[in-house]
Design a protein around this motif. Structure first.
Motif, PDB file in Angstrom:
ATOM      1  N   TRP A  88       1.454  -1.196  -0.461  1.00 15.60           N
ATOM      2  CA  TRP A  88      -0.162  -0.019   0.042  1.00 15.60           C
ATOM      3  C   TRP A  88       0.870   1.366   0.404  1.00 15.60           C
ATOM      4  N   LYS A  89       2.257   0.921   0.892  1.00 13.74           N
ATOM      5  CA  LYS A  89       2.967   2.346   0.626  1.00 13.74           C
ATOM      6  C   LYS A  89       3.631   2.648  -1.305  1.00 13.74           C
ATOM      7  N   GLN A 114       1.183   2.051  -3.524  1.00 15.43           N
ATOM      8  CA  GLN A 114      -0.129   3.005  -3.562  1.00 15.43           C
ATOM      9  C   GLN A 114      -0.192   4.053  -3.343  1.00 15.43           C
ATOM     10  N   SER A 115       0.541   4.968  -1.998  1.00 10.85           N
ATOM     11  CA  SER A 115       0.263   5.889  -1.676  1.00 10.85           C
ATOM     12  C   SER A 115       0.891   7.328  -2.497  1.00 10.85           C
ATOM     13  N   ARG A 116       2.298   6.141  -2.409  1.00  9.75           N
ATOM     14  CA  ARG A 116       3.316   6.560  -3.570  1.00  9.75           C
ATOM     15  C   ARG A 116       2.796   7.406  -4.930  1.00  9.75           C
ATOM     16  N   ARG A 172       0.063   7.797  -5.965  1.00  9.34           N
ATOM     17  CA  ARG A 172      -0.898   8.830  -6.126  1.00  9.34           C
ATOM     18  C   ARG A 172      -0.112  10.296  -5.641  1.00  9.34           C
ATOM     19  N   SER A 231      -1.860   2.412  -8.138  1.00 13.20           N
ATOM     20  CA  SER A 231      -2.489   2.900  -7.709  1.00 13.20           C
ATOM     21  C   SER A 231      -3.680   3.880  -8.884  1.00 13.20           C
ATOM     22  N   GLU A 278      -8.871  10.760  -2.148  1.00 15.45           N
ATOM     23  CA  GLU A 278      -8.591  10.580  -0.535  1.00 15.45           C
ATOM     24  C   GLU A 278      -8.222   8.900  -0.753  1.00 15.45           C
ATOM     25  N   VAL A 297      -6.873   6.665  -2.072  1.00 10.39           N
ATOM     26  CA  VAL A 297      -5.281   5.975  -2.939  1.00 10.39           C
ATOM     27  C   VAL A 297      -5.355   4.553  -2.466  1.00 10.39           C
ATOM     28  N   TYR A 298      -5.686   3.757  -1.516  1.00  8.63           N
ATOM     29  CA  TYR A 298      -5.630   2.378  -1.592  1.00  8.63           C
ATOM     30  C   TYR A 298      -6.840   1.859  -1.923  1.00  8.63           C
ATOM     31  N   LYS A 341      -9.811   4.669   1.642  1.00  6.96           N
ATOM     32  CA  LYS A 341      -8.855   5.567   2.115  1.00  6.96           C
ATOM     33  C   LYS A 341      -7.755   4.872   2.925  1.00  6.96           C
ATOM     34  N   LYS A 342      -8.536   4.327   2.981  1.00  6.28           N
ATOM     35  CA  LYS A 342      -7.411   3.585   3.963  1.00  6.28           C
ATOM     36  C   LYS A 342      -7.039   1.675   3.543  1.00  6.28           C
TER      37      LYS A 342
END
Lengths: 767, 767
Positions: B640-641, B643-645, B647, B695, B721, B723-724, B757-758
């Motif tokens: 998931w890191k 995914q957030s990275r 985005r 993502s 928001e 992003v996951y 979101k999470k």
């Protein structure tokens, strides 16, 4: 149109039937001393390759100023020199300006030296000393021993390929250098770009692009070694060097691409004693791929002696088109050397697959003809192309097609002035292509399909008003001296050229063109000043120029000839000339004075093309504008003066050794004058079918024409003293005139001259 | 092989079925501010012509020293500038070095000024002020009002022809300048030769030959005006000028040939108010004749608006291959601009009749394929060519044939490193052609007939021992830092390239090659120093280099990326990378620290290609070596890191205005990264058929493939928001892994993401 092949085969057949070895009489060193500007190296008849030594490679400019020494090296070789820099693949023969010297190759051993060195300190560079004792030249073969390296160098050639054979001593550091910086009439900025590509362990391809006498000229090559090189490299002398290698390579050694403006490359070998390394070096006007094709097609083996023999057979076949017997052996040597020099250029300028570089920069295909370049027309329209119309008719027909192709590709559009490897270098004056076309049309050498094209191109050329004073000329009837250089010479030559256009127009029954150009052809009248009895520079206001020295060759309205000589230039109408000068007697005396006056030394400094060697009185044989003059007595009541004068010129202005030419051979014109005059006639007015009769030097001659017919010339009572014609017969019938027609010659048969010690003033009346 | 036509027609058909106007979302100004190095001008997809303004033309060198200001002008245009020098026809898009800027045209009125002037004093030269308010750019159209001259300038284009439309005010001295001295990354000696030929009263042809980034590059042109010019001329700035005109002509005015190294030409007109003068300007790699043919074929009329529309239809057709819906309009603009930038190069590099200039300098014929050039491979192997393997398969297949043709023509022989208009400029490192070939082979885009050729060429390239340390690499298993620059980067990239060769060998069942290159592909192990837990420079004696700064980007064994970034470069085996770093948790922490550290300013001075704009911690998004890094969390327990990275990068490193790129677009690589990542996946290992999942930024996307199938991507619960990824389904079946295969994509169907979101730490396990 048919290909070259049948003609060549027919010629070879002819040769085998007449097995005399004519090449033994050719001395390629004739003209290599002083200002003949010939080269001694190997070439085929009209071949693209002229593989010949450079004895010096001087820069055109020293400290920003013209270096007068460079003029001697138009063809790279000066007989009095004692060092050889190397062997390059392209040379003009006899031109008065130069260029070329492409792809200089030099073998050496020992320390690798990439600079050429100087004539006084050859050991500091790669050049070598040599001696004429260890040097030999024949048609299609040149040999020299390079004493500094103990290397024997031999050369032969095909049309497009130079063939090198170097015999090395034992050495673990033998080199072959390829100097792409070397060139003739060289200067710092001449190289535009050069490129070498090491295709494999023994094959190089590449090109050189130069801005020299040609605005920009590119020549491609393929260079095949007989032996793999051990290593190779180059040095670049560019001010700013290509920065693209990203430190990935040591570009200078064993890196297979070398590019830049200034490059010298080397190829290293180990050799055992007497080991021969051969090089086949092919040229192409279009691409390295075509150069490779030329190479593989023309020399698909390594048999040097076979190529030499094939080339010499080809030369013999060409030379045997005129088989002469002479009073002395020396005369025969001079004659066949002159014939040899007449058959060097124009050169074939196309690949074996008929592609060539066009004047528009595009690759062209020579559909139905062989393409030629090197047309030094101000020189060669006079006698060289007329000679071709007798004994090189297929080639001259193709040369005419080449002129027309040039016209089609020209943006102006204009026929060539000086056609130079897909360039127009605009050298000298006039639009003498029209003389060639008219002469070839009148003599039925031009392809009939091209007659109308030829006339159209000629008219367009003659009406290019922005070219060299033509605008003024068409407006005023003369080129005004205050508006344009060399005004009188131009007016006179334009007038002659316009008469040539009339000849074409008349054949094509174009009465309008005939009438228009008929008027223009009289323009010589506009620059004849009866007060000073001379052609003279006229100003745009119609007044004559006041400061005018008839003896000066430059800056007076004349080019490469003074007013004395140019005043005799109305080749289209010598009769009118006689009248301008007050009639026959007056004109005869004028001619006499021309040949007997003294010319002060300071006049010789005015032009490089005129030297004391080539002068008789004020008559300049060493340069062209007067070449017809000795024949002009034929239009007076003293034609025998032409006869003695011609024999005198033949004897004094030509020789069989290195100093055998009294001026630049001018792409064959000087030699063609000799060939014609030695046979006894000369084309005073190319574009007319008449040849003016002089005095034959031969005892006999057989001319073999491409129509299958032969003309046998027999000269009775021929001797050194018997320079005067007593009578002339053609096929047994007397000729009571001072000219022969083209048809009379090419129909073949027997032409007889009877000679004597004294003029026969009664038998032959003037024409 | 089939021609391009059917594909284009199919695409046009596709477009007409899906009539959304995608070009409205493209902003060609994106990347024109700062260091994006894009150009705003007119071009077709992969077109040979990029007709675009130059806002300055600085010299590469000032007083013999590199001028750092010139780097900003790689594509000629900088958004913050206020003057325009002119409009030239060739521009790289986004490169980090440059060249080109060929054939600069500029209209003006009033006093004729031939020098460009300066940005601070434009009135002293021919340049003009302009304002962004009076400037507009769309795909295949650019317009600007030149306020100094009251001239409106508009441009459109076809593949090979630039189309100019200038609206003049009333003027009796209107000019169109053609500046052949102007160029990008210019310097005094760059021009090798230039030639102009005024074919008639409105048509010019010519060429320019340069030594720039390419060793020597020649481009030909034909320039057709819609109106006859009144007069024309040129000025030559050469040091030594061609001397061949014999004073016959005033070469500078109305003389139809202009040649030299440094030329500026002008064409004069009288104009009435609002009069439009149009120019069609065709390019050719081979000849002026081909340029004319290109011109006549592509624009046989004068309908500017029709050409504009046809080009925009073509762009729409290309852009509609991926039809997306986004959360914001800005995202859509960024996406389609990125897609536009991805479709600019490589460019078609051949004439309409399929002739092109080969690497060997000969004219080649593209038998059965379309030839391309501009392969900036160190950049584009990563994502651009993989993107083509999805949505430009025909073109990428032809690009592969172009690589193989390059190989065939190369003397080394080697596949391209940086293919540049019939040149190899050797820029950057690696032999990444093999990555392109492997990826195209694995994905069945390469023509099966070329499989074996591709493997053979790849093996030969990889064994060219004199290239850039390969000799050492094959001997020692690494490039020793004391023997060769950028030793670690090279070792790592060679190892990846060798793995690509294994992929090809395996397909062809060449077990020997597979085994040999399999060993070489492990070479990354040889430069990993476990003591410092980093890839590190090793010396030829086997010891590690002592002075080593992991943060430095140059002079430490690394190029355009420091040891932090390059240590993460084992794209062929991220699993092995994780192990080198001590396992998943340790590697995850290492990645975290990469993205969070601070880099001191002085490191930015080390390379022009890395700027503060493109940095996150130590991660450099503005340059390539780390483009796969954000995806590497997928090989840890914290995918998931990624995914957030992803985005975060999509949102912060790209924008929809002129400063929308954080570094050079690098011939489309930066943009292709965006396109992939915005769709939700990325080719971490080109040569593998797997795409690593990130993502998606889209709400939905439809990819239309050339096999006729479509992939519909639907992203549920998409928001800024969310992003996951919560779950993934392909055609209704769950995907419980972090990659998608190429086959899964091109077989089409429905790909669904559910966002939240999470992170969903349970649903998706690591692969």
């Amino acid at each position: 149109m048919q290909s070259n092949k049948p003609t060549v085969l027919a010629s070879l057949l002819l040769f085998s039937q007449n097995a005399e070895n004519y090449i033994q009489y050719v001395n390629p060193f004739v003209g290599t001393k002083n200002m003949g500007h010939t080269f001694p190296g190997s070439t085929r008849p009209f071949g693209m390759v002229q593989l010949s030594p450079e004895t010096d490679t001087l820069s055109y400019a020293v400290d920003g100023k013209y270096n007068p020494k460079v003029y001697a090296y138009c063809s790279g070789y000066q007989f009095q020199d004692s060092t050889i820099v190397g062997f390059s693949h392209t040379h003009f023969s006899g031109t008065g300006h130069s260029d070329l010297g492409d792809f200089l190759v030099m073998p050496s051993i020992g320390e690798l030296r990439l600079n050429p060195g100087t004539s006084t300190a050859p050991e500091k560079g790669y050049r070598s000393r040599y001696s004429h004792k260890n040097e030999h030249a024949e048609p299609n073969y040149y040999q020299v021993y390079l004493s500094d390296y103990n290397i024997n160098a031999e050369f032969t050639s095909t049309t497009r390929v130079g063939f090198h054979r170097y015999t090395f001593p034992q050495s673990d550091s033998a080199h072959v250098l390829l100097d792409l910086m070397s060139g003739i009439y060289n200067y710092d900025e001449k190289n535009v770009w050069t490129f070498l590509r090491v295709e494999n362990d023994s094959l190089i391809t590449g090109y050189r692009q130069t801005q020299g006498w040609a605005r920009t000229r590119t020549l491609y090559f393929a260079m095949q070694f007989s032996k793999k090189f051990k290593e190779y490299g180059h040095k670049k002398y560019d001010k700013q060097v290509y920065r693209g290698f990203w430190r990935k390579f040591d570009e200078t050694k064993d890196f297979p691409e070398m590019a830049g403006r200034q490059i010298r490359a080397y190829f290293n070998f180990e050799t055992h004693d007497d080991e021969q390394i051969l090089i086949k070096f092919a040229l192409s006007p279009t691409s390295t791929a075509a150069a490779l094709k030329n190479l593989d097609t023309e020399i698909p083996h390594w048999d040097f002696d076979r190529i030499k023999k094939e080339g010499q057979d080809e030369w013999n076949s060409e030379l045997s088109k005129i088989r002469v017997e002479t009073i002395t052996k020396s005369d025969k040597e001079i004659f066949y050397t002159a014939l040899y020099h007449s058959f060097l250029s124009p050169i074939e300028y196309m690949d074996v697959e008929k592609t060539y570089a066009g004047l528009d920069g595009n690759t062209q295909y020579a559909e139905g003809f062989t393409n030629y370049t090197i047309f030094s027309l101000w020189d060669t329209y006079r006698a060289l192309h007329p000679l071709f119309n007798l004994v090189q008719t297929k080639r001259n027909s193709d040369m005419m097609e080449s002129l027309l192709a040039h016209f089609d590709q020209s943006v102006h559009p204009m026929l060539p002035v000086w056609s130079h490897y897909a360039n127009e270098n605009w050298c000298m004056i006039g639009y003498h292509s029209v003389s060639l076309l008219a002469d070839a049309m009148v003599k039925n050498v031009l392809n009939p399909n091209s007659f109308q094209r030829a006339l159209d191109a000629s008219i367009k050329t003659a009406n290019t008003t922005y070219y060299d004073g033509i605008g003024f000329y068409t407006q005023l009837g003369f080129v005004p001296d205050d508006k344009n250089d060399y005004s009188v010479s131009k007016t006179l030559e334009y007038a002659y050229d316009d008469w040539c256009i009339v000849q074409m127009a008349d054949i094509l029954k174009d009465t309008k063109a005939s009438s228009n150009f008929g008027v223009r052809a009289l323009s010589y009248q506009n620059v004849f000043n009866p007060v000073v009895v001379s052609m003279a520079p006229k100003l745009s206001n119609g007044k004559w120029r006041s400061d005018f020295d008839k003896l000066s060759t430059h800056g007076q309205g004349f080019i490469e000839g003074n007013a004395w000589n140019y005043s005799l230039y109305i080749p289209q109408n010598p009769q009118a000339l006689v009248e301008l000068f007050g009639g026959k007697k007056s004109f005869e005396l004028h001619l006499d004075s021309l040949f007997s006056q003294h010319l002060d030394d300071h006049y010789f400094a005015q032009t490089e093309d005129i030297t004391r060697d080539g002068i008789i009185g004020l008559y300049v044989h060493g340069n062209e504008p007067g070449h017809h003059i000795p024949y002009l007595y034929n239009w007076t009541d003293a034609p025998w003066k032409t006869q003695s004068r011609i024999r005198m010129i033949l004897k004094t202005m030509y020789g069989n050794s290195s100093d055998g030419l009294c001026g630049n051979d001018d792409a064959g014109q000087m030699s063609a004058w000799y060939v014609f005059s030695a046979l006894g006639f000369y084309p005073v007015s190319p574009g007319s079918e008449n040849y003016s009769i002089g005095s034959p030097l031969m005892k006999s001659a057989v001319l073999s024409f491409e129509n299958g017919k032969q003309l046998k010339i027999t000269v009775h009572h021929q001797s050194e003293e018997n320079v005067y014609i007593q009578w002339i017969q053609l096929n047994g019938k007397p000729i009571n005139r001072l000219y022969l027609t083209h048809k009379e010659l090419i129909d073949g048969g027997n032409l007889e001259f009877q000679m004597g010690k004294k003029p026969n003033k009664n038998l032959i009346k003037t024409n």
